[in-house]
Design an enzyme around this catalytic site. Structure first.
Site, PDB file in Angstrom:
ATOM      1  N   TYR A   1      -2.283  -1.528  10.368  1.00  0.00           N
ATOM      2  CA  TYR A   1      -2.244  -1.599   8.907  1.00  0.00           C
ATOM      3  C   TYR A   1      -0.917  -1.066   8.374  1.00  0.00           C
ATOM      4  CZ  TYR A   1      -3.975  -1.124   4.093  1.00  0.00           C
ATOM      5  OH  TYR A   1      -4.153  -1.228   2.740  1.00  0.00           O
TER       6      TYR A   1
ATOM      7  N   SER B   1       0.857  -1.180   0.000  1.00  0.00           N
ATOM      8  CA  SER B   1       0.000   0.000   0.000  1.00  0.00           C
ATOM      9  C   SER B   1       0.890   1.225   0.000  1.00  0.00           C
ATOM     10  CB  SER B   1      -0.874  -0.005   1.263  1.00  0.00           C
ATOM     11  OG  SER B   1      -1.500   1.240   1.474  1.00  0.00           O
TER      12      SER B   1
END
Length: 276
Positions: A171, A158
């Site tokens: 995350y 990401s």
């Protein structure tokens, strides 16, 4: 008059870039994972899908991918937080499709909370699914790839694997960890013809993002266009969502012969977000 029928004969069909390859794509029953699985199948790879969802819809997707692309497509609903289920899924792929040539580690979940109130069980779940599952998948297919002298591992990280945002501790930690794992695997597989790379998307247009837009518009009492530009895409200079097709195209390129010398890379697909 020239006979052009040869162009449509099966024997004259152009060989696809991933013809004969076997791929596992985790978290591939929707969103980015499905976009990648679809592109790999279009390029000739047999694919094992994985993920949760309605059983009839998953079977429809599996059948569609197989029929449209003339490839074998299987499905396994393994829970990616379970090493035991992961091992069974890899065995299933080997039995149903053959030795795994391509692994795409895409499965992921999210939880948003300040560090001081971040529930420990949510931290454990995010790390297990977003990071540890990629390790368990890789360790189970890596030896075979090296023995055969060819393999492609693509980890979906990401933009948050390169930079951080508040309230996303688990995350961000997991996605940074994925990039570290990518580099280690790339170094270990380099001489054996096995590449490992990470794709780092910013915001990608998926049904989950659409729901997030609608929810934020309702909660903040602002138009959806303002949610898109001023909240979700505030950090993306191009002010547009990437598409699952774009992510799939990059994954397919990395898995084909053109990506043979690209390894250990973390490739942003974020409209310039991480260029700040």
């Amino acid at each position: 008059m020239y006979d052009t029928s040869f162009a449509t004969r099966p024997s004259a069909r152009r060989r696809r870039a991933l013809e004969g390859r076997v791929a596992i794509v985790t978290g591939s029953t929707s969103g980015i994972g499905l976009g990648i699985a679809r592109t790999l199948a279009e390029n000739g790879a047999a694919v094992l899908l994985n993920g949760f969802g309605d059983a009839e819809e998953i079977e429809r997707i599996r059948g569609e991918l197989s029929l449209q692309n003339d490839v074998d497509v299987a499905y396994d609903g393994a829970d990616m937080s379970s090493p035991e289920q992961i091992a069974r899924m890899v065995a299933h792929a080997n039995d149903a499709l053959g030795p795994v040539d391509i692994l795409v580690n895409n499965a992921g979940i999210q939880h948003v909370s300040p560090v001081e109130s971040f529930p420990p069980h949510k931290w454990d779940a995010v790390i297990a699914i977003n990071l540890s599952s990629a390790f368990h998948m890789t360790r189970l297919v890596f030896a075979g790839m090296k023995q055969r002298g060819w393999g492609r591992i693509v980890n979906v990280s990401s933009a948050h694997g390169l930079i951080a945002s508040p309230f996303k501790a688990a995350y961000v930690a997991a996605k940074h960890g994925i990039i570290g794992l990518t580099k280690c695997v790339a170094l270990e597989g380099a001489e054996a013809g096995v590449t490992c790379n990470a794709i780092c998307p910013g915001y990608v247009w998926t049904p989950l993002v659409e729901k997030q837009i609608e929810d934020q518009a309702k909660n903040h009492g602002i138009p959806r266009e303002e949610v898109i530009r001023q909240i979700l895409l505030a950090q993306q200079p191009n002010k547009r969502f990437a598409t699952v097709e774009e992510i799939g195209a990059l994954a397919a390129f990395l898995c084909a012969d053109g990506g043979a010398s690209i390894t250990g890379a973390a490739l942003p697909v974020d409209g310039g977000w991480t260029a700040h």
